[in-house]
Scaffold this active site. Structure first.
Site, PDB file in Angstrom:
ATOM      1  N   SER A  52       0.820  -1.212   0.000  1.00  0.00           N
ATOM      2  CA  SER A  52       0.000   0.000   0.000  1.00  0.00           C
ATOM      3  C   SER A  52       0.854   1.263   0.000  1.00  0.00           C
ATOM      4  O   SER A  52       2.015   1.250   0.421  1.00  0.00           O
ATOM      5  CB  SER A  52      -0.918   0.011   1.224  1.00  0.00           C
ATOM      6  OG  SER A  52      -1.692  -1.163   1.257  1.00  0.00           O
TER       7      SER A  52
HETATM    8  N1  SAM Z   1      -0.529  -4.294   3.901  1.00  0.00           N
HETATM    9  C1  SAM Z   1       0.123  -4.936   2.793  1.00  0.00           C
HETATM   10  C2  SAM Z   1       1.514  -4.429   2.615  1.00  0.00           C
HETATM   11  O1  SAM Z   1       1.929  -3.536   3.354  1.00  0.00           O
HETATM   12  O2  SAM Z   1       2.210  -4.951   1.751  1.00  0.00           O
HETATM   13  C3  SAM Z   1      -0.650  -4.735   1.538  1.00  0.00           C
HETATM   14  C4  SAM Z   1      -1.717  -5.706   1.386  1.00  0.00           C
HETATM   15  S1  SAM Z   1      -2.415  -5.818  -0.216  1.00  0.00           S
HETATM   16  C5  SAM Z   1      -3.074  -4.238  -0.516  1.00  0.00           C
HETATM   17  C6  SAM Z   1      -3.830  -6.817   0.198  1.00  0.00           C
HETATM   18  C7  SAM Z   1      -3.500  -8.260   0.514  1.00  0.00           C
HETATM   19  O3  SAM Z   1      -4.688  -8.911   0.943  1.00  0.00           O
HETATM   20  C8  SAM Z   1      -2.971  -9.054  -0.675  1.00  0.00           C
HETATM   21  O4  SAM Z   1      -1.720  -9.602  -0.368  1.00  0.00           O
HETATM   22  C9  SAM Z   1      -4.023 -10.154  -0.876  1.00  0.00           C
HETATM   23  O5  SAM Z   1      -3.495 -11.388  -1.315  1.00  0.00           O
HETATM   24  C10 SAM Z   1      -4.618 -10.255   0.515  1.00  0.00           C
HETATM   25  N2  SAM Z   1      -5.958 -10.843   0.590  1.00  0.00           N
HETATM   26  C11 SAM Z   1      -7.020 -10.685  -0.239  1.00  0.00           C
HETATM   27  N3  SAM Z   1      -8.071 -11.384   0.210  1.00  0.00           N
HETATM   28  C12 SAM Z   1      -7.672 -11.999   1.363  1.00  0.00           C
HETATM   29  C13 SAM Z   1      -8.308 -12.856   2.300  1.00  0.00           C
HETATM   30  N4  SAM Z   1      -9.582 -13.241   2.188  1.00  0.00           N
HETATM   31  N5  SAM Z   1      -7.584 -13.294   3.357  1.00  0.00           N
HETATM   32  C14 SAM Z   1      -6.297 -12.919   3.528  1.00  0.00           C
HETATM   33  N6  SAM Z   1      -5.629 -12.118   2.671  1.00  0.00           N
HETATM   34  C15 SAM Z   1      -6.318 -11.652   1.601  1.00  0.00           C
END
Ligand code: SAM
Length: 201
Positions: A52
């Site tokens: 993000s």
């Molecule tokens: N906070 C993270 C960082 O600093 O790198 C960014 C996260 S990214 C915007 C969102 C993440 O949520 C992705 O890695 C995606 O694979 C994960 N994601 C999506 N749906 C999910 C779920 N149901 N359970 C766990 N993770 C999930």
């Protein structure tokens, strides 16, 4: 990055600012994008996912109103950057990531960096992590059209969830507080996140 992108936009929480100053973001982006690590936008981390925007990490952290004794659930570990920011401030961080390789890489990296208050697992984080619940705070780093019941159930009374809520294209950053067992919602501003995928097919 912290002065120009985060303080300048109004983030004042000292714990958040100090963690953002300490954790080196270039360690969490792919090698080929390292020179962009401190820029004002999200970056791809592979598997169609993103780390993000720094400001988004900061405002979500500030809105959780973290205490040093807190146990926090993060849904969507991604690169592990936000996980490290949380772990700088609170006692324990439990983070769930649906993409196995991201979960494994992030856990290994965070361990190597010396964090011993973080647990990462692969799974559907919208179901929370019951074994370690209830949590003081919950952070969801992917966009969804509703607040998952399991997350609200696993939140302590008085606790907060910060979560982007909306459709596939845009969401509103939302702060949910559990007051007398009920949801109180506050909307902050529009944002765009990758989707929270709940159907494991
Ligand atoms: N906070 C993270 C960082 O600093 O790198 C960014 C996260 S990214 C915007 C969102 C993440 O949520 C992705 O890695 C995606 O694979 C994960 N994601 C999506 N749906 C999910 C779920 N149901 N359970 C766990 N993770 C999930």
């Amino acid at each position: 990055m912290v002065e120009e992108q985060i303080v300048a936009r109004g983030v004042t929480d000292e714990k958040t600012l100090s963690a953002m100053n300490k954790v080196e973001r270039h360690n969490f982006v792919p090698e080929s994008l390292r020179e962009d690590a401190y820029k004002d936008y999200p970056l791809p981390i592979g598997k169609e996912q993103t780390i993000s925007q720094p400001y988004m990490v900061a405002i979500m952290t500030e809105e959780l109103v973290l205490e040093s004794a807190d146990r926090v659930l993060e849904v969507g570990t991604g690169s592990g950057y936000q996980t490290a920011i949380l772990a700088e401030i609170v006692k324990e961080v439990y983070s769930v990531e649906r993409v196995e390789s991201l979960a494994n890489d992030s856990m290994a990296k965070l361990k190597e960096m010396g964090y011993n208050n973080i647990l990462v697992k692969t799974g559907n984080g919208s179901k929370g992590w019951k074994e370690y619940s209830p949590f003081d705070k919950i952070l969801v780093t992917a966009g969804t059209n509703h607040i998952p019941d399991s997350l609200f159930e696993q939140l302590k009374e008085g606790g907060k969830i910060v979560i982007p809520v909306g459709d596939k294209y845009t969401q509103e950053l939302t702060v949910v507080t559990k007051v007398n067992g009920k949801m109180q919602e506050r909307k902050l501003f529009e944002c765009v996140f990758v989707p929270l995928i709940e159907d494991e097919g």
